[in-house]
Design an enzyme around this catalytic site. Structure first.
Site, short mmCIF file in Angstrom:
data_model
loop_
_atom_site.label_atom_id
_atom_site.label_comp_id
_atom_site.label_asym_id
_atom_site.label_seq_id
_atom_site.Cartn_x
_atom_site.Cartn_y
_atom_site.Cartn_z
CE1 TYR A 152 23.83 18.63 33.20
CE2 TYR A 152 24.17 19.33 30.94
CZ TYR A 152 23.56 19.51 32.16
OH TYR A 152 22.70 20.56 32.36
CE LYS A 224 21.96 22.78 15.18
NZ LYS A 224 20.86 23.48 14.51
CG ASP A 290 17.41 24.14 15.07
OD1 ASP A 290 17.47 22.91 14.99
OD2 ASP A 290 17.90 24.89 14.21
CG ASP A 314 19.66 20.60 31.39
OD1 ASP A 314 18.67 20.60 32.15
OD2 ASP A 314 20.72 21.17 31.66
#
Length: 425
Positions: A152, A224, A290, A314
């Site tokens: 972002y 991640k 995930d 987000d």
């Protein structure tokens, strides 16, 4: 009666809030003015109900978005940034993002210019709302999303641009092995993902202190890091480092658990959590993003506070809101806990197709105002609004977006929903 009219100040790391406080607000675009008016009527009535005339808000409109552009030819005037900084606590409706011109995102611009590094998104279920999962009442999760780094930041270079060509040439000359990982260099666009220790740990510190102050049982680092080892993997590492260096009296981390007994599975997680509880400490663990999506669907009761990077946050905050009925009832805030500056906001879009029809759902902004009242220490008014919202929804008095899924609901308009909340004080 004498009422203090000073502005909010940060004194010794604590907010000092006067009894008569000026709150700047952006009505927003599309349905923004309607939901803002509904929110203000609820807040004003709640303050009168709880405090009489002892505590009041002076609402000060400031400009951003389409209205600002029409009046000033600026999407985000400097005066607006000054007012939010000066008065410290504000609230905003949804804003349009200009297409093909102007600011990349007005919301992102506000967060970056005021350094609002925490995006705070509490998600819970309100009985009476139709939800797509079997047990939505198990969901009570607060997400701390880092607000100023990650993708972002907007560091992107278009394919075939001079910037991309220069960066590719530099990689090829200096890091040929990394350059070789780019599959189609002739047509590639490139983005840069900065994640720093300072940026991560100030977010993580806020999340940990919230967890401690609110006596939450756990905090989960979502990342991640198995793939992006030096950005999201570093976020995870810095989280554990911070907990073990500054909060070891309060936090029990997964890293402390006997690794020789670790095998993949929920039974290990339960054993870790039980061990933390036996020590009287908060359990800090981490989950790959995930897996977090899967486990939030299957075992939401295992999550209490989540701290995560910008893009993950987000996705997670909106997906989790969907599990309890949608972002129409999801509040949000952008906060700098060091300066005290905070902007509370509706988390949904401008919905121009229903603008002016008195059918928009104002719940997100009303619940964001509850967060605002909590933030400035006016807890009694916040509790009154929360209880009244719960009763209104439980009674089936719902705006069309929610009523369509609820049998025997009474459909009410935007302002009528606000009036129903007030009548349920």
């Amino acid at each position: 009666m004498n009422i203090s009219t000073d502005t909010i100040q940060m004194i010794n790391h604590q907010l000092s809030v006067p009894d008569l406080v000026t709150i700047p607000f952006i009505p927003g675009d599309g349905i923004g003015p309607e939901v803002t008016q509904a929110m203000q009527s609820v807040v004003t009535a709640a303050l009168t109900e709880v405090y009489g005339n002892k505590r009041q808000i002076i609402w000060k409109e400031v400009l951003a978005g389409e209205k600002a552009f029409r009046q000033t030819e600026e999407w985000l005037p400097q005066e607006t940034l000054y007012d939010f900084s000066h008065y410290m606590v504000g609230i905003k409706g949804p804003l349009s993002t200009p297409v093909g011109e102007g600011i990349r995102s007005l919301n992102v611009a506000l967060r970056k210019d005021l350094d609002l590094y925490v995006c705070l998104r509490p998600v819970r279920y309100f009985k009476g709302i139709s939800a797509p999962v079997i047990n939505p009442e198990k969901i009570d999760v607060t997400i701390f999303r880092e607000n100023t780094e990650d993708v972002y930041t907007g560091i992107e270079f278009e394919a075939d641009s001079p910037e991309t060509s220069a960066l590719l040439q530099w990689l090829q000359e200096n890091y040929p092995q990394s350059f070789g990982k780019i599959r189609f260099p002739q047509t590639v666009g490139i983005g840069i993902k900065p994640i720093s220790q300072q940026g991560s740990q100030r977010l993580l510190r806020a999340a940990i202190e919230f967890t401690i102050e609110n006596k939450k049982p756990s905090i989960t680092l979502v990342h991640k890091g198995n793939i992006m080892k030096f950005t999201e993997g570093a976020f995870r590492k810095w989280g554990y480092d911070l907990a073990e260096s500054e909060y070891k009296d309060f936090i029990y981390t997964s890293k402390q658990f006997d690794s020789t007994r670790k095998t993949f599975g929920l039974s290990v997680a339960r054993e870790e959590k039980e061990t933390a509880l036996l020590t009287g400490k908060i359990w800090m663990n981490d989950v790959i993003v995930d897996a977090a999506f899967q486990n939030l669907l299957l075992y939401p009761e295992n999550f209490s506070v989540i701290a995560t990077t910008n893009l993950n946050g987000d996705y997670l905050s909106d997906a989790l809101a969907a599990q309890v009925g949608g972002i129409g009832i999801a509040p949000g805030a952008n906060i700098n806990y060091q300066t005290g500056i905070a902007i509370f906001e509706a988390t949904h879009g401008t919905a121009p197709d229903i603008s002016g029809k008195n059918i928009a759902n104002p719940s997100s902004l009303i619940l964001s105002s509850v967060m605002m009242l909590q933030y400035i220490g006016w807890q009694e008014a916040a509790d009154l609004i929360t209880s009244a919202v719960e009763m209104t929804i439980r009674n089936g008095q719902l705006t069309p977006d929610l009523a369509q899924f609820v049998k025997n609901a009474t459909i009410v308009g935007t302002q009528e929903f606000a009036n129903a909340i007030i009548s349920n004080f």
